[in-house]
Design an enzyme around this catalytic site. Structure first.
Site, mmCIF file in Angstrom:
data_model
loop_
_atom_site.group_PDB
_atom_site.id
_atom_site.type_symbol
_atom_site.label_atom_id
_atom_site.label_comp_id
_atom_site.label_asym_id
_atom_site.label_seq_id
_atom_site.Cartn_x
_atom_site.Cartn_y
_atom_site.Cartn_z
ATOM 1 N N HIS A 21 6.101 -13.909 0.354
ATOM 2 C CA HIS A 21 6.144 -14.524 -0.977
ATOM 3 C C HIS A 21 7.602 -14.818 -1.326
ATOM 4 C CE1 HIS A 21 7.437 -10.658 -2.526
ATOM 5 N NE2 HIS A 21 6.283 -10.077 -2.246
ATOM 6 N N HIS A 24 10.479 -12.235 -0.589
ATOM 7 C CA HIS A 24 11.006 -12.171 0.786
ATOM 8 C C HIS A 24 11.937 -13.352 1.047
ATOM 9 C CE1 HIS A 24 6.881 -10.243 1.054
ATOM 10 N NE2 HIS A 24 7.704 -9.249 1.326
ATOM 11 N N CYS A 130 2.442 7.526 0.536
ATOM 12 C CA CYS A 130 2.015 6.190 0.087
ATOM 13 C C CYS A 130 2.055 5.263 1.289
ATOM 14 C CB CYS A 130 2.926 5.648 -1.020
ATOM 15 S SG CYS A 130 2.564 3.892 -1.366
ATOM 16 N N CYS A 133 4.296 2.116 0.755
ATOM 17 C CA CYS A 133 5.734 2.341 0.990
ATOM 18 C C CYS A 133 5.989 2.886 2.390
ATOM 19 C CB CYS A 133 6.307 3.352 0.001
ATOM 20 S SG CYS A 133 6.349 2.833 -1.708
ATOM 21 N N CYS A 155 1.212 5.653 -6.650
ATOM 22 C CA CYS A 155 2.608 5.321 -6.349
ATOM 23 C C CYS A 155 3.131 4.386 -7.438
ATOM 24 C CB CYS A 155 2.677 4.639 -4.983
ATOM 25 S SG CYS A 155 4.211 3.745 -4.708
ATOM 26 N N HIS A 158 3.521 0.728 -5.837
ATOM 27 C CA HIS A 158 2.342 -0.025 -5.390
ATOM 28 C C HIS A 158 1.104 0.126 -6.273
ATOM 29 C CE1 HIS A 158 4.797 -0.232 -1.719
ATOM 30 N NE2 HIS A 158 4.170 -1.380 -1.544
ATOM 31 N N LYS A 308 2.379 -9.153 -3.840
ATOM 32 C CA LYS A 308 1.056 -9.621 -3.418
ATOM 33 C C LYS A 308 -0.028 -8.688 -3.914
ATOM 34 C CE LYS A 308 1.121 -13.334 -0.945
ATOM 35 N NZ LYS A 308 0.181 -14.426 -1.110
HETATM 36 O O1 ME8 Z 1 10.093 -2.727 2.917
HETATM 37 N N1 ME8 Z 1 11.901 -9.407 -5.538
HETATM 38 O O2 ME8 Z 1 9.268 -4.531 4.097
HETATM 39 P P1 ME8 Z 1 8.597 -5.408 2.964
HETATM 40 C C1 ME8 Z 1 12.905 -9.446 -4.659
HETATM 41 N N2 ME8 Z 1 9.460 -3.259 6.350
HETATM 42 N N3 ME8 Z 1 12.788 -9.109 -3.370
HETATM 43 C C2 ME8 Z 1 11.591 -8.724 -2.950
HETATM 44 C C3 ME8 Z 1 10.475 -8.662 -3.803
HETATM 45 C C4 ME8 Z 1 10.669 -9.030 -5.164
HETATM 46 N N4 ME8 Z 1 9.688 -9.029 -6.055
HETATM 47 N N5 ME8 Z 1 9.417 -8.245 -3.091
HETATM 48 C C5 ME8 Z 1 9.860 -8.061 -1.821
HETATM 49 C C6 ME8 Z 1 9.822 -3.298 3.969
HETATM 50 N N6 ME8 Z 1 11.165 -8.342 -1.727
HETATM 51 C C7 ME8 Z 1 10.215 -2.695 5.301
HETATM 52 C C8 ME8 Z 1 11.697 -2.937 5.521
HETATM 53 S S1 ME8 Z 1 13.941 -2.683 6.956
HETATM 54 C C9 ME8 Z 1 14.452 -1.687 8.201
HETATM 55 C C10 ME8 Z 1 12.243 -2.314 6.772
HETATM 56 C C11 ME8 Z 1 12.003 -8.297 -0.509
HETATM 57 O O3 ME8 Z 1 7.836 -6.458 3.695
HETATM 58 C C12 ME8 Z 1 13.163 -7.327 -0.678
HETATM 59 O O4 ME8 Z 1 14.154 -7.654 0.256
HETATM 60 O O5 ME8 Z 1 7.866 -4.566 1.981
HETATM 61 C C13 ME8 Z 1 12.524 -6.017 -0.309
HETATM 62 O O6 ME8 Z 1 13.465 -5.012 0.018
HETATM 63 C C14 ME8 Z 1 11.710 -6.454 0.901
HETATM 64 O O7 ME8 Z 1 11.225 -7.766 0.538
HETATM 65 C C15 ME8 Z 1 10.564 -5.529 1.232
HETATM 66 O O8 ME8 Z 1 9.830 -6.127 2.272
#
Ligand code: ME8
Length: 520
Positions: A21, A24, A130, A133, A155, A158, A308
Site C-alpha cells: 500500500h 510501503h 502477535c 508484528c 495488539c 494490529h 491493510k
Molecule cells: O515490518 N505509514 O514489514 P511490513 C508509513 N518485514 N509507512 C508504513 C505504513 C504507514 N501507514 N505502513 C507500513 C515489516 N509502512 C518487516 C520488516 S526489516 C528487517 C523487516 C512501511 O511489511 C514502513 O516502512 O510490515 C514500515 O516500517 C514498513 O512498511 C513495515 O512493513
C-alpha cells in the site's frame, strides 16, 4: 573495516502476506530519493530493498490460500512487490528475498558464529505473541479489544488478539549489550533519528533488556538453526540479517567492506528492532553497527495509521494511474516532514499537484521554453551584460544548491524540496516582473530580453538537476528540452547551479498535464 566511501541505504524488507500500500511505497520513495541524490553527488550509492518471506504470518496466509509458503511468496514478489518498484519509479541496486540462497546460507554463518562465541543458549519462554508484528508483546503493548474482539486483549498496532505461547527455544544474550548500546547512542547522537525516536529508544534500553528468543520449533517455515535442524530462526532475527547478507557478508568480503555500514530507513513501528536488537546482534558478531537508523512517521488516513488489516489501505497505483509516479514522489516527500506522521488526503494531493507541480514548476518550464522558441528561434541567447535582478536569480540557484544538499545530509527531504522551491517561486516572480513579452515588442530592448531568457533558462536547468532525484520523469524531459549535455543523472547535484550545455531548446510537452477526472 569500511573505507567509508559508499552510501549504502536500505528500506525494510516487506512481508509478502499481502500486497503493498502507499505506506510501503512511501518508504521506498524516501530511500530512493536519498540514493538518487547521493548517486548524483558522485558517491558510490547503493539502494537495497526486498521481501521478508519466512515466519508464521506468511505460512498462515499461504495455508489459507491453499499453496506452499514458497509458492505464495513467489507469486506476491512477482505480481506485487517487484511491480511496486516500477509504479513509483525506484532505481534500486539490489532486491533481496529472505528465501534467496545467498541470504539463508550466510544468515546461518552469522548464527553459527554467535553460537560458537557463546552468545546463544537454550531457554524457555512464555509470553503473548502477535503474529501481525511477529513479536512477543509486553502487557503494556496490549489494549482492550473492540467489536468482534471485545473482552480480550489485542495488539495495539494490529488490533488482533495475541496468542499465549510457551516454547523451549534458543536465546540470544541481548541483555549483556545494554551498556554498549547506551554508550553507542551517547557517543553517536545521530545514530537513531529523529531526536524523539532516539529518546524513546534510550529510555527503553535504560529500563534493561531481556534476552531474545531467536528460534521456533512449532513450525518449520524458516531458516534452519545450523546446529539443530528441529528449530527455525525467529523471523526478525532472520530478516534483519538481510542488510549484511545482501552486502556480501560471508561470501564477498570486498563488497561488504565497500558497502557496510548502511543507513537504514524504516517506519517508526519497527524502529526498536533496528535501533536495539540489530546493533546488539552486530556488536555480538564484532561487526560495525549501522551508520544510522531513521524512523519515519506514519501515513494516516482518516486519522489512523493506514493499514491493510484495518481496510484503510490505498494501493500506490490508485494514485499513480491518475497523477503519475512523479506526482506521487513529490507529494509525499514535500507534504510530510520526514520523520513526522502525515495525513493523506486526495484533496491535498490534487491541490498540490495543481498549484505546485502544474502551475508552479510545469508552467514555468513551458513558458520559458516557449518564449525562447518564439523570440529567439529556439536558440539560447548568450548575453554579456546582466542586471542586479539576474544576479539575484544566480545567487538563489547557488543558495538552493547548497541548502538542499545540506538538508539531504540530515535526511530532511522536505526541507531540501522547500529550499529548491524558493528557486521555482523566485523564477516565477522574475518572469512576471521582467515581462519578457513586453521587452520583445521593442528591438531596442533586445539585449535585455536575451539576458532575461538566458537567466530563466539557466535557472530552469538548475531546477532540472536539483529536482531530478524527486521527479525523475519530468526533469528528464525538461533536460532534453533545454538541450543539456549528457544524461541528467550524471550532472553533479552538489554543483547544480553550474550545469553546462544547451545551445538550443526544443518544444516541451506539459510536464504535469491538467487532471480532468474527479478522483477519490
Ligand atoms: O515490518 N505509514 O514489514 P511490513 C508509513 N518485514 N509507512 C508504513 C505504513 C504507514 N501507514 N505502513 C507500513 C515489516 N509502512 C518487516 C520488516 S526489516 C528487517 C523487516 C512501511 O511489511 C514502513 O516502512 O510490515 C514500515 O516500517 C514498513 O512498511 C513495515 O512493513
Amino acid at each position: 573495516m569500511s573505507d567509508g566511501s559508499s552510501f549504502y541505504i536500505t528500506t525494510p524488507i516487506f512481508y509478502v502476506n499481502d500486497v503493498p500500500h502507499i505506506g510501503h511505497a512511501y518508504t521506498e520513495v524516501a530511500a530512493d530519493v536519498l540514493a538518487r541524490w547521493h548517486r548524483q553527488a558522485g558517491e558510490d550509492a547503493w539502494l537495497l530493498t526486498g521481501t521478508d518471506e519466512h515466519g508464521q504470518k506468511i505460512l498462515r496466509t499461504a495455508i489459507a490460500n491453499g499453496v506452499t509458503p514458497k509458492e505464495w511468496a513467489d507469486r506476491l514478489v512477482e505480481t506485487a512487490w517487484k511491480p511496486l518498484l516500477q509504479t513509483v519509479d525506484i532505481k534500486n541496486d539490489d532486491f533481496i528475498r529472505t528465501t534467496d540462497e545467498r541470504h539463508e546460507v550466510n544468515a546461518q554463518k552469522f548464527l553459527q558464529h554467535l553460537y560458537d562465541a557463546g552468545h546463544i543458549y537454550t531457554g524457555e519462554y512464555e509470553g503473548f505473541y502477535c503474529v501481525g508484528c511477529e513479536e512477543y508483546k509486553q502487557p503494556s503493548d496490549l489494549i482492550d479489544g473492540t467489536g468482534e474482539f471485545a473482552g480480550v486483549q489485542v495488539c495495539a498496532i494490529h488490533s488482533i488478539p495475541v496468542e499465549l505461547l510457551h516454547e523451549k527455544n534458543y536465546f540470544f544474550r541481548m541483555s549483556t549489550f545494554a551498556d554498549q548500546l547506551l554508550a553507542l547512542y551517547e557517543d553517536n547522537p545521530d545514530f537513531v533519528q529523529p531526536a524523539a525516536a532516539r529518546n524513546e529508544v534510550i529510555s527503553f534500553v535504560k529500563q534493561g533488556l531481556s534476552d531474545l528468543s531467536i528460534s521456533r520449533s512449532s513450525f518449520d517455515w524458516g531458516i534452519k538453526v545450523p546446529w539443530d535442524d528441529t528449530h527455525v530462526v525467529y523471523v526478525w532475527f532472520d530478516a534483519l540479517l538481510n542488510y549484511i547478507t545482501a552486502a556480501g557478508y560471508g561470501h564477498d568480503d570486498e563488497k561488504f567492506s565497500r558497502l557496510w555500514p548502511a543507513t537504514h530507513i524504516v517506519g517508526k513501528d519497527i524502529l526498536r528492532f533496528h535501533a536495539v536488537i540489530w546493533p546488539a546482534m552486530l556488536l555480538a558478531a564484532g561487526i560495525e553497527v549501522p551508520r544510522r537508523v531513521f524512523g519515519h512517521g506514519w501515513l494516516l488516513v482518516g486519522g489512523e495509521k493506514m493499514s491493510k488489516s484495518k481496510l484503510t489501505g490505498i494501493a500506490p497505483s490508485q494514485i499513480t494511474d491518475t497523477f503519475g509516479s512523479d506526482a506521487f514522489r513529490y507529494y509525499f516527500m514535500r507534504a510530510i516532514s520526514f520523520g513526522q506522521d502525515g495525513s493523506f488526503s486526495w484533496e491535498d494531493l490534487s491541490a498540490r499537484y495543481q498549484s505546485e507541480l502544474a502551475n508552479g514548476f510545469g508552467n514555468l518550464a513551458s513558458r520559458v521554453i516557449a518564449m525562447v522558441v518564439r523570440y529567439c528561434d529556439g536558440e539560447i541567447p548568450t548575453p554579456t551584460v546582466f542586471s542586479e535582478d539576474d544576479d539575484l536569480i544566480r545567487a538563489t540557484e547557488k543558495r538552493a544548491t547548497d541548502a538542499a544538499g545540506e538538508a539531504i545530509s540530515r535526511l530532511a527531504i522536505h526541507e531540501a524540496i522547500a529550499a529548491i522551491w524558493e528557486l521555482v517561486d523566485e523564477l516565477n516572480g522574475y518572469i512576471t516582473s521582467q515581462e519578457p513579452w513586453a521587452l520583445a515588442k521593442d528591438p531596442a530592448n533586445r539585449a535585455r530580453l536575451e539576458a532575461v531568457l538566458f537567466t530563466a533558462v539557466r535557472g530552469l536547468g538548475t531546477l532540472a538537476v536539483l529536482l531530478s532525484p524527486i521527479v525523475p520523469q519530468a526533469t528528464g524531459k525538461l533536460w532534453q528540452a533545454l538541450g543539456g549535455s549528457g544524461e541528467l543523472t550524471d550532472v553533479r547535484i552538489d554543483q547544480a547551479w553550474q550545469w553546462t550545455g544547451g545551445t538550443h531548446v526544443s518544444p516541451l510537452e506539459a510536464l504535469f498535464p491538467r487532471i480532468e477526472a474527479t478522483v477519490g
